[in-house]
Design an enzyme around this catalytic site. Sequence first.
Site, short mmCIF file in Angstrom:
data_model
loop_
_atom_site.label_atom_id
_atom_site.label_comp_id
_atom_site.label_asym_id
_atom_site.label_seq_id
_atom_site.Cartn_x
_atom_site.Cartn_y
_atom_site.Cartn_z
N ASP A 22 -22.81 61.03 52.90
CA ASP A 22 -21.82 62.09 53.20
C ASP A 22 -20.79 62.21 52.09
O ASP A 22 -20.01 63.16 52.05
CB ASP A 22 -21.15 61.87 54.57
CG ASP A 22 -20.36 60.57 54.67
OD1 ASP A 22 -19.98 60.01 53.63
OD2 ASP A 22 -20.12 60.13 55.81
N THR A 23 -20.78 61.23 51.17
CA THR A 23 -19.80 61.26 50.08
C THR A 23 -20.47 60.88 48.76
O THR A 23 -21.26 59.93 48.72
CB THR A 23 -18.66 60.25 50.36
OG1 THR A 23 -18.05 60.60 51.60
CG2 THR A 23 -17.60 60.27 49.27
#
Length: 325
Positions: A22-23
Amino acid sequence: ASSPKYLTGDKASINEFIDKFDTFLFDCDGVLWSGDHVFDRVPETIMMLKARGSSPLTSHPSCAFNSYSSPSGKRTVFVTNNSTKSREDYLQKISNLHIPCEKEDVFGSSYSAAVYISRILKLPPGKTKVFAIGEAGVEKELAAEGIPCLGGTDPNFRRDMTPKDFQALADGTALDPEVGVVLCGLDFHINYLKLSTALHYLRRGAIFLATNTDSTLPMHHSFFMGAGSIMIPLQYASGTKPLELGKPSQAMMDAVEGKFQLDRSKTCMVGDRLNTDIKFGIDGKLGGTLHVLTGVHQKEDWDREDAVAVPAYYADKLSDLAVVA
Ligand code: PLP
Ligand code: CA
């Protein structure tokens, strides 16, 4: 360590790679650009990642309410060891290259050092000043955290040393008794006066910090003296090692984690240097590391027996991810 997985034109495996995270933490020089030249289709690649949750595929009505319809895309953070620029300066540079970014997405080694000094180091009253070897980036980030700073770009330290200076350092009259930290970053005006002043503060018990310890500064297809090579004389003379606040230091990872509330298992570090970026991600137990071959290190470097870190994935260039856009 096992060999890295090569991410190339195959959409399915690149989608699978992107979906794991997600990052994305991006190293800058060597990944996004070289000097002032942005690599081909890098802005589009970052845009693709940021828009990922609302891509045509995932926002299709048939899956609008299922777990794939995340309203926000991937979080993209720019983590650089360049101490000469502040976050504001970096934002300007990144924006000028048309890469989507906000100030809060930038995490530089000067900022990392300033945050460490103000929030982690508990400097006793009367020892709250920093003597800096470095450029304006260090000064700006210290100022933003309310930390008083000496040295840096002050012209009074950018000159030859006189016989009087030797005497005043030896007897302490040139020293500010409130200095509790020596912070060393890259300084394009490094000289004998600054190094000797820093040494005297260290000998009086100042805490020794380094923004980063990159041995070299890659520029114009060549290598110049990096922040680490400026710092080593001080380490040698003082007999103390600094605490490093840039990649691969986990002090920086902890600060990044705190600021962005990272889920490390869903975070991928993207870089071009094994001993800074890839080691940073591996030591930080991130979910993944991606090495791109547009910067300092190449495949031979992780194939060597004494390779300092081996990435989980590699690609020829960052924009190879954009095949899924
Ligand atoms: N330090 C300085 C002064 C630089 O100019 C650079 C690259 O521009 C770096 C360090 C390395 O930066 P990065 O961590 O983004 O590769
Ligand atoms: Ca780099």
